[in-house]
Design a protein around this motif. Sequence first.
Motif, PDB file in Angstrom:
ATOM      1  N   HIS A 137      -9.938   0.460  12.127  1.00 35.57           N
ATOM      2  CA  HIS A 137     -10.761   1.466  12.784  1.00 35.57           C
ATOM      3  C   HIS A 137     -11.447   2.370  11.763  1.00 35.57           C
ATOM      4  N   GLU A 138     -10.702   2.733  10.720  1.00 28.74           N
ATOM      5  CA  GLU A 138     -11.232   3.667   9.735  1.00 28.74           C
ATOM      6  C   GLU A 138     -12.358   3.042   8.950  1.00 28.74           C
ATOM      7  N   THR A 168     -20.380  15.637   2.311  1.00 31.94           N
ATOM      8  CA  THR A 168     -19.544  15.565   3.510  1.00 31.94           C
ATOM      9  C   THR A 168     -19.284  14.114   3.907  1.00 31.94           C
ATOM     10  N   ALA A 199     -15.479  17.946   1.863  1.00 34.59           N
ATOM     11  CA  ALA A 199     -16.101  18.459   3.081  1.00 34.59           C
ATOM     12  C   ALA A 199     -16.300  19.971   2.997  1.00 34.59           C
ATOM     13  N   MET A 231      -8.967   7.528  16.658  1.00 32.27           N
ATOM     14  CA  MET A 231      -9.994   6.819  15.891  1.00 32.27           C
ATOM     15  C   MET A 231     -11.129   6.363  16.792  1.00 32.27           C
ATOM     16  N   VAL A 254     -10.077  12.384  12.401  1.00 32.60           N
ATOM     17  CA  VAL A 254      -9.306  11.465  11.556  1.00 32.60           C
ATOM     18  C   VAL A 254      -8.004  12.125  11.094  1.00 32.60           C
ATOM     19  N   PHE A 288     -19.914   3.059   9.715  1.00 32.36           N
ATOM     20  CA  PHE A 288     -20.906   3.659  10.603  1.00 32.36           C
ATOM     21  C   PHE A 288     -21.500   4.926  10.001  1.00 32.36           C
ATOM     22  N   LEU A 289     -20.634   5.775   9.432  1.00 35.70           N
ATOM     23  CA  LEU A 289     -21.156   7.013   8.860  1.00 35.70           C
ATOM     24  C   LEU A 289     -22.000   6.738   7.623  1.00 35.70           C
ATOM     25  N   THR A 293     -25.364   5.578   9.051  1.00 40.66           N
ATOM     26  CA  THR A 293     -26.207   6.481   9.827  1.00 40.66           C
ATOM     27  C   THR A 293     -26.569   7.764   9.090  1.00 40.66           C
ATOM     28  N   PHE A 349     -34.968  10.768   8.257  1.00 39.98           N
ATOM     29  CA  PHE A 349     -35.839  11.253   9.329  1.00 39.98           C
ATOM     30  C   PHE A 349     -36.030  12.763   9.226  1.00 39.98           C
ATOM     31  N   LEU A 356     -14.368   0.950  10.159  1.00 42.23           N
ATOM     32  CA  LEU A 356     -15.511   0.994  11.076  1.00 42.23           C
ATOM     33  C   LEU A 356     -16.173   2.373  11.049  1.00 42.23           C
ATOM     34  N   ILE A 357     -15.352   3.422  11.070  1.00 45.90           N
ATOM     35  CA  ILE A 357     -15.905   4.786  11.012  1.00 45.90           C
ATOM     36  C   ILE A 357     -16.668   4.996   9.716  1.00 45.90           C
ATOM     37  N   PHE A 400     -24.995  10.809  16.229  1.00 49.54           N
ATOM     38  CA  PHE A 400     -26.149  10.209  15.551  1.00 49.54           C
ATOM     39  C   PHE A 400     -27.348  10.130  16.485  1.00 49.54           C
ATOM     40  N   ALA A 428     -14.295  14.057  10.801  1.00 53.40           N
ATOM     41  CA  ALA A 428     -13.233  14.174   9.795  1.00 53.40           C
ATOM     42  C   ALA A 428     -11.994  14.834  10.387  1.00 53.40           C
ATOM     43  N   VAL A 477     -15.585  12.422   4.412  1.00 58.54           N
ATOM     44  CA  VAL A 477     -15.113  11.645   5.561  1.00 58.54           C
ATOM     45  C   VAL A 477     -14.653  10.260   5.120  1.00 58.54           C
ATOM     46  N   VAL A 485     -34.555  15.274  15.798  1.00 59.60           N
ATOM     47  CA  VAL A 485     -35.510  15.123  14.704  1.00 59.60           C
ATOM     48  C   VAL A 485     -36.833  14.577  15.214  1.00 59.60           C
ATOM     49  N   LEU A 522     -18.123  16.878  10.338  1.00 60.03           N
ATOM     50  CA  LEU A 522     -16.857  17.587  10.135  1.00 60.03           C
ATOM     51  C   LEU A 522     -15.907  17.366  11.306  1.00 60.03           C
ATOM     52  N   ILE A 567     -30.944  12.108  15.937  1.00 60.22           N
ATOM     53  CA  ILE A 567     -32.217  11.384  15.898  1.00 60.22           C
ATOM     54  C   ILE A 567     -33.168  11.912  16.964  1.00 60.22           C
ATOM     55  N   ILE A 616     -15.080   7.319  16.611  1.00 60.99           N
ATOM     56  CA  ILE A 616     -16.198   6.363  16.570  1.00 60.99           C
ATOM     57  C   ILE A 616     -17.223   6.698  17.643  1.00 60.99           C
ATOM     58  N   ILE A 618     -29.922   7.468   7.332  1.00 63.60           N
ATOM     59  CA  ILE A 618     -31.017   7.318   8.292  1.00 63.60           C
ATOM     60  C   ILE A 618     -31.422   8.677   8.848  1.00 63.60           C
ATOM     61  N   SER A 619     -30.423   9.451   9.288  1.00 67.16           N
ATOM     62  CA  SER A 619     -30.758  10.758   9.860  1.00 67.16           C
ATOM     63  C   SER A 619     -31.310  11.699   8.789  1.00 67.16           C
ATOM     64  N   MET A 672     -11.210  10.613   3.634  1.00 64.34           N
ATOM     65  CA  MET A 672     -10.208  10.802   4.692  1.00 64.34           C
ATOM     66  C   MET A 672      -9.951   9.508   5.450  1.00 64.34           C
ATOM     67  N   PRO A 725     -25.244  18.759   0.845  1.00 62.99           N
ATOM     68  CA  PRO A 725     -24.102  18.727   1.769  1.00 62.99           C
ATOM     69  C   PRO A 725     -23.975  17.446   2.569  1.00 62.99           C
TER      70      PRO A 725
END
Lengths: 118, 108
Positions: free
Chosen positions: B69-70, B44, B20, A67, A55, B76-77, B80, B87, B72-73, A78, A52, B48, A85, A49, A82, A71, B83-84, B51, B40
């Motif tokens: 850039h966006e 979420t 979100a 931005m 952004v 990445f999200l 990841t 786990f 890339l965000i 992240f 977001a 993102v 967890v 959040l 990890i 990042i 993955i999280s 957005m 969720p």
Amino acid sequence: MMTGETFLSVAVQAAMGMLLVGMVMVLFRLAKGPGAADRVIAMDLLSVLVVAFLVVLSIHTRKTSYMDVAIAYACIAFLGTIALVRFIHRASVQKQLRQKQKTPARPLPDHSGEKNHD
Amino acid sequence: MTIFIEFIVSFFLVLGAFFALAGSIGSYRLPDFFSRLHGPTKSTTLGVGSMAVASAIYFSFQSGRISLHEVLITLFLFITAPISAHFLAKAALHQRLHQKKEGTEKIS
């Protein structure tokens, strides 16, 4: 009279308000969550959040440098998720091993020369 | 910048904020741990992503060149978050199996 610019600013403010309400909800869950895993989920969700919100803030201030902040924040969040967890998982595994061996809680291993490996 | 672009950007912004917010309300309201993990997180992430699409459109039409850039965000999200979540599900599954064998009630 509503031009496009004011329409976009109203949309940005509405998005910011909704994101803030969502953050408050996640914080309630973070305070309330019965287990440690629930709190880790809440922190992960809170970081998403915040990304977001960054952004939306970049649209609001018209600077693309937010931005890069988003990042970097996503990367660090992240890694933190990890790590938490892994911590929970390792604690659970050690608890199960201890229960399987029917031994009481072993104290922390001190490497002071003596051999107490089992 | 035309008014049409403003409408598109506003639509994607409000859509992402709605997703979100729905994910956050689900995180507060859902009863079980695994439903709280499942719902969720995905909602979420979609918020993102929406957005980021809005921001990409806005900055592409504002500066005249494509801004990445966006993307890339979003990339990445979208990499990841599963993955999280995987786990977390593994850790919680281990914990719950352990606690069920122990005889106490569930962790949720």
